[in-house]
Write an enzyme that holds these catalytic residues in place. Structure first.
Site, mmCIF file in Angstrom:
data_model
loop_
_atom_site.group_PDB
_atom_site.id
_atom_site.type_symbol
_atom_site.label_atom_id
_atom_site.label_comp_id
_atom_site.label_asym_id
_atom_site.label_seq_id
_atom_site.Cartn_x
_atom_site.Cartn_y
_atom_site.Cartn_z
ATOM 1 N N TYR A 1 -7.192 -12.976 15.116
ATOM 2 C CA TYR A 1 -5.816 -13.243 14.448
ATOM 3 C C TYR A 1 -5.626 -14.326 14.355
ATOM 4 C CZ TYR A 1 -0.868 -12.986 13.508
ATOM 5 O OH TYR A 1 0.136 -13.387 12.748
ATOM 6 N N ARG B 56 0.943 -1.196 0.077
ATOM 7 C CA ARG B 56 0.251 0.044 -0.031
ATOM 8 C C ARG B 56 0.923 1.111 0.262
ATOM 9 N NH1 ARG B 56 -3.187 -0.167 5.149
ATOM 10 N NH2 ARG B 56 -1.391 -1.249 6.049
ATOM 11 N N PHE C 103 5.137 -5.470 13.052
ATOM 12 C CA PHE C 103 4.046 -6.118 13.253
ATOM 13 C C PHE C 103 3.410 -5.562 14.829
ATOM 14 C CE2 PHE C 103 1.994 -9.836 15.858
ATOM 15 C CZ PHE C 103 1.273 -10.172 15.118
ATOM 16 N N THR D 66 9.286 -7.058 14.020
ATOM 17 C CA THR D 66 9.317 -6.130 12.719
ATOM 18 C C THR D 66 7.970 -4.852 13.224
ATOM 19 O OG1 THR D 66 7.247 -7.384 11.914
ATOM 20 C CG2 THR D 66 9.527 -8.146 11.346
#
Length: 256
Positions: free
Chosen positions: A157, A41, A194, A192
């Site tokens: 999740y 994106r 995340f 990361t």
């Protein structure tokens, strides 16, 4: 060969390529003789990545996997340009929130379903016919140990990653005899963006998750993705579950 790649390298499509596992995978594949079409994106991040690895080996395109029309248009673009891909890495995905199910935000759940499930299956459906036609290709999905091991706050999740695991197995069943490989990579604790995303941009809270630990890195996961893709075509890795040494299985909880 298409105009964008004037060489005979294999071609990989990697989603969620602007950061984390996706970015590290782009760098790994290009460094090892592949061409990569990097999708994400954030156009600015993609441009920076392209400059780093070389425009002649990396084509970037802004794309949101939550938008099915964008996926369909991308598949049409590949067909129009005569681009035959060898590998699809369905890396785009995220976790939002760590609240219990009764307190979780409805919008967070919706985004996780749209990205982790719908985005992955629509991208797969759009690019799979080309692979079936040439009886060659490899799909690598990014799952998670959360799809196997439940933890408080993991609710949607974890369920979405359980879907990825089962979808990957069912793809293998569907594609038996086609020569197409399917792999599910299931990372554990990895540092990361995340957790920053999960906590809606709260960097301090995200950093606290990894304090005093040596978690997996994006490069560790990129290594496993590349290894799975680089094996001989008659070898299929069904799944890889990866944890850092500091992480193990949780004891079964008993409340008194």
């Amino acid at each position: 060969m298409s105009y964008m790649f004037e060489n005979n390298r294999k071609i990989a499509v990697i989603t969620g390529a602007s950061s984390g596992f996706g970015r590290a995978s782009v760098i790994k594949f290009v460094a090892n003789g592949w061409n990569v079409i990097a999708l994400a994106r954030r156009a600015e991040k993609l441009s920076e990545l392209q400059q780093e690895v070389g425009e002649q080996y990396c084509y970037v395109k802004q794309l949101d996997v939550c938008e099915q029309q964008q996926i369909d248009e991308f598949a049409q673009f590949l067909d129009q340009q005569g681009i035959s891909i060898d590998l699809l890495v369905n890396n785009a995905g995220l976790a939002l929130g760590l609240e219990s199910a009764d307190k979780a935000l409805h919008d967070d759940w919706q985004v996780m379903v749209d990205t982790n499930i719908k985005g992955l299956i629509f991208m797969t459906r759009a690019l799979l016919p080309q692979m079936v036609e040439k009886k060659k290709g490899h799909i690598i999905n990014l799952g998670s140990i959360a799809g196997t091991y439940a933890y408080p706050g993991g609710n949607t999740y974890g369920a979405s990653k359980a879907f990825v695991a089962q979808f990957s197995l069912n793809l293998r069943a569907d594609l038996a005899g086609t020569g197409i490989r399917v792999t599910n990579i299931e990372p554990g604790l990895a540092e990361t963006e995340f957790s920053v995303v999960r906590f809606h941009g709260d960097q301090e809270k995200a950093d606290s998750i990894y304090q005093g630990l040596e978690p997996l890195s994006a490069e560790d996961i990129a290594e496993s993705i590349f290894w799975s893709a680089s094996l001989p075509s008659h070898v299929n890795i069904n799944r890889i579950e990866i944890m850092p040494t500091c992480q193990s299985f949780s004891p079964l909880n008993i409340s008194r």
